[in-house]
Design a protein around this motif. Structure first.
Motif, PDB file in Angstrom:
ATOM      1  N   GLY A 138     -67.151 -10.392  12.769  1.00 28.70           N
ATOM      2  CA  GLY A 138     -65.855 -11.073  12.828  1.00 28.70           C
ATOM      3  C   GLY A 138     -65.144 -11.187  11.492  1.00 28.70           C
ATOM      4  O   GLY A 138     -63.955 -11.507  11.441  1.00 28.70           O
ATOM      5  N   SER A 139     -65.860 -10.920  10.385  1.00 30.37           N
ATOM      6  CA  SER A 139     -65.198 -10.979   9.074  1.00 30.37           C
ATOM      7  C   SER A 139     -64.249  -9.796   8.925  1.00 30.37           C
ATOM      8  O   SER A 139     -64.398  -8.767   9.596  1.00 30.37           O
ATOM      9  N   LYS A 140     -63.255  -9.947   8.054  1.00 25.34           N
ATOM     10  CA  LYS A 140     -62.250  -8.908   7.863  1.00 25.34           C
ATOM     11  C   LYS A 140     -62.324  -8.383   6.431  1.00 25.34           C
ATOM     12  O   LYS A 140     -62.514  -9.165   5.491  1.00 25.34           O
ATOM     13  N   VAL A 141     -62.167  -7.074   6.296  1.00 24.63           N
ATOM     14  CA  VAL A 141     -62.243  -6.416   4.985  1.00 24.63           C
ATOM     15  C   VAL A 141     -60.917  -5.731   4.726  1.00 24.63           C
ATOM     16  O   VAL A 141     -60.463  -4.923   5.543  1.00 24.63           O
ATOM     17  N   ILE A 142     -60.287  -6.057   3.603  1.00 26.10           N
ATOM     18  CA  ILE A 142     -59.053  -5.379   3.199  1.00 26.10           C
ATOM     19  C   ILE A 142     -59.366  -4.585   1.939  1.00 26.10           C
ATOM     20  O   ILE A 142     -59.900  -5.127   0.968  1.00 26.10           O
ATOM     21  N   VAL A 143     -59.069  -3.289   1.967  1.00 23.34           N
ATOM     22  CA  VAL A 143     -59.253  -2.436   0.787  1.00 23.34           C
ATOM     23  C   VAL A 143     -57.859  -2.024   0.336  1.00 23.34           C
ATOM     24  O   VAL A 143     -57.073  -1.496   1.115  1.00 23.34           O
ATOM     25  N   ILE A 144     -57.543  -2.305  -0.932  1.00 27.17           N
ATOM     26  CA  ILE A 144     -56.165  -2.131  -1.402  1.00 27.17           C
ATOM     27  C   ILE A 144     -56.162  -1.637  -2.841  1.00 27.17           C
ATOM     28  O   ILE A 144     -57.084  -1.918  -3.612  1.00 27.17           O
ATOM     29  N   THR A 145     -55.143  -0.858  -3.183  1.00 27.43           N
ATOM     30  CA  THR A 145     -54.954  -0.443  -4.572  1.00 27.43           C
ATOM     31  C   THR A 145     -53.610  -0.957  -5.084  1.00 27.43           C
ATOM     32  O   THR A 145     -52.647  -1.031  -4.316  1.00 27.43           O
ATOM     33  N   ASN A 146     -53.585  -1.312  -6.345  1.00 28.34           N
ATOM     34  CA  ASN A 146     -52.306  -1.487  -7.045  1.00 28.34           C
ATOM     35  C   ASN A 146     -52.109  -0.230  -7.883  1.00 28.34           C
ATOM     36  O   ASN A 146     -52.722  -0.076  -8.929  1.00 28.34           O
ATOM     37  N   PRO A 147     -51.257   0.706  -7.439  1.00 33.15           N
ATOM     38  CA  PRO A 147     -51.104   1.970  -8.155  1.00 33.15           C
ATOM     39  C   PRO A 147     -50.142   1.877  -9.332  1.00 33.15           C
ATOM     40  O   PRO A 147     -49.977   2.839 -10.077  1.00 33.15           O
ATOM     41  N   TYR A 148     -49.505   0.706  -9.509  1.00 31.01           N
ATOM     42  CA  TYR A 148     -48.439   0.565 -10.502  1.00 31.01           C
ATOM     43  C   TYR A 148     -49.013   0.216 -11.872  1.00 31.01           C
ATOM     44  O   TYR A 148     -50.157  -0.194 -12.006  1.00 31.01           O
TER      45      TYR A 148
END
Length: 446
Positions: free
Chosen positions: A406-416
């Motif tokens: 039930g846990s949520k995983v967000i994978v994100i990049t800041n390309p700036y």
């Protein structure tokens, strides 16, 4: 005190740093990234390819150091937690030299078929991984058929001889491969018919058309697997094209569907096919195929492999490949070489990136930037997780999954090149994260 999120960040100078943030009260309408109710494909896993040059690189390490590297790659509690990996049938371009599993001219009965060479390199490598994760799934593809089955008679360039006895013999070659590995205690879960069907290269390769793939799977490979009682899946892979612009320039085809669409639209071929493997220019085609056949499974079968310099800039490019492929429906993402010597030069002269560089002189293993790109996805996104929806301006730089717990995983990049503020809403709470310039992040919400 508000609900907290687990947060791991990587920059060029600091990899996989754990940070802390608390939920912050702000209007969900102000979120620049929000998790939606949409649920998409189920994740089958992440992995790499077992190659002879990778085995050679790892052999420079002490037994203890090598065991530590393998643990981080394959153990379910290691860093990468690999669950699905690739191996070549015969030589890949990262073999020490050309070989096939039967170079005996005219042996259509496959009496001289042998995996003897694999017992020296690939099988020990695979068995070491299976000891750490017995649930590891394996898929295999040839780079070239045996030379005597080809026109011209060479392991590079050329095509399969389109003669009934050759096609029957080649289907039997795949059967023998699955059976031989089974006798070694290694299950081959999937066969992908040809590595890079469009690659006409100086390294082991063989060109196929969509029509040929359709006929071979429908009339030879599928029936052979049925006849021999194999439950190994047949996949339409690995498709590396067409690149529409280049094809248009050559005057051949500019249709994304020249491979998958053509094969899958034949009901007799379709019934044998469990999934489609795309790599390289296949990234252009996957959106159309997954839209047309949402019931099939998909895989990114070979991460684009760079130039051996293992730069942070290339890792930023690769992050968006993961994001693109998952957004378009893949269930798994496969890296190419897990470990190589410095510069990652192939037997045929290419230099390519690797997750890990092993220095033969110092006998040290070093994790490269793309090791951490993979870890940002594979460490928490376990098989059985489902991709879930995102909306907002940051959604083109992120991908989200819901784990079985039930846990949520967000994978994100800041390309700036400057720090940016992420305002995340998951429908229950809001969080603010300061994303450092040119960074990767994994956020876990319990």
């Amino acid at each position: 005190m508000g609900q907290t999120a687990k947060w791991f960040s990587s920059t060029q100078t600091a990899s996989w740093t754990e940070k802390s943030t608390e939920s912050r009260a702000f209007s969900p309408a102000l979120a620049n990234l929000a998790i939606t109710e949409s649920v998409y494909q189920t994740v089958e896993g992440f992995g790499g390819c077992f190659n002879e040059l990778g085995f050679t690189a790892l052999s420079h390490l002490s037994e203890e150091e090598r065991a530590a590297v393998m643990h981080e790659l394959f153990h379910p509690e290691g860093e990468q937690r690999f669950s699905i990996c690739r191996l070549p049938i015969g030589a890949s371009d990262y073999a020490l030299e050309w070989y096939s599993l039967n170079e005996t001219d005219g042996d259509v009965a496959m009496e001289h078929f042998s995996i003897e060479r694999d017992r020296k390199y690939l099988i020990p490598y695979i068995k070491e991984a299976l000891a750490l994760n017995p649930d590891l799934k394996l898929f295999a593809s040839p780079w070239s058929p045996p030379t005597w089955m080809k026109t011209p008679r060479a392991y590079n360039y050329g095509t399969l001889r389109w003669e009934k006895d050759i096609l029957e013999a080649y289907a039997l070659y795949f059967v023998k491969f699955v059976q031989a590995y089974q006798e070694e205690g290694i299950t081959i879960h999937q066969i992908h018919v040809q590595n890079e069907v469009v690659a006409d290269q100086k390294f082991p390769s063989c060109v196929w058309t969509g029509e040929q793939l359709r006929e071979f799977i429908r009339d030879y490979l599928g029936p052979a697997f049925e006849q021999h009682g194999l439950d190994t899946e047949i996949w339409l892979g690995t498709i590396n094209a067409p690149d529409p612009w280049l094809e248009l320039m050559k005057g051949t085809t500019n249709d994304y569907d020249a491979y998958a669409g053509l094969v899958l639209s034949d009901p007799e071929a379709y019934k044998y096919i469990k999934g489609v493997g795309y790599q390289w220019a296949g990234k252009y085609a996957i959106a159309r195929t997954s839209q047309s056949y949402p019931e099939l499974r998909y895989m990114q079968t070979e991460n684009e492999c760079g130039d051996g310099k293992n730069t942070w800039a290339y890792a930023k490019y690769v992050f968006h490949l993961y994001q693109h492929y998952f957004s378009n429906g893949v269930n798994s993402y496969i890296y190419w070489n897990m470990a190589l010597e410095p510069k990652g030069r192939s037997t045929w002269g290419w230099e390519q990136n690797a997750m890990i560089t092993v220095e033969p002189d110092t006998k040290q293993a070093k994790n490269n930037p793309e090791y951490y790109v993979m870890k940002h996805f594979s460490h928490f996104v376990a098989p059985g997780s489902q991709r879930i929806g995102l909306q907002g301006p940051w959604s083109g730089h992120a991908i989200a999954f819901k784990r079985e717990d039930g846990s949520k995983v967000i994978v994100i990049t800041n390309p700036y090149t400057d720090t940016r503020e992420l305002k995340l809403s998951d429908g229950k709470a809001e969080y603010i994260f300061e994303l450092e310039p040119e960074s990767f992040h994994t956020i876990v919400l319990s």
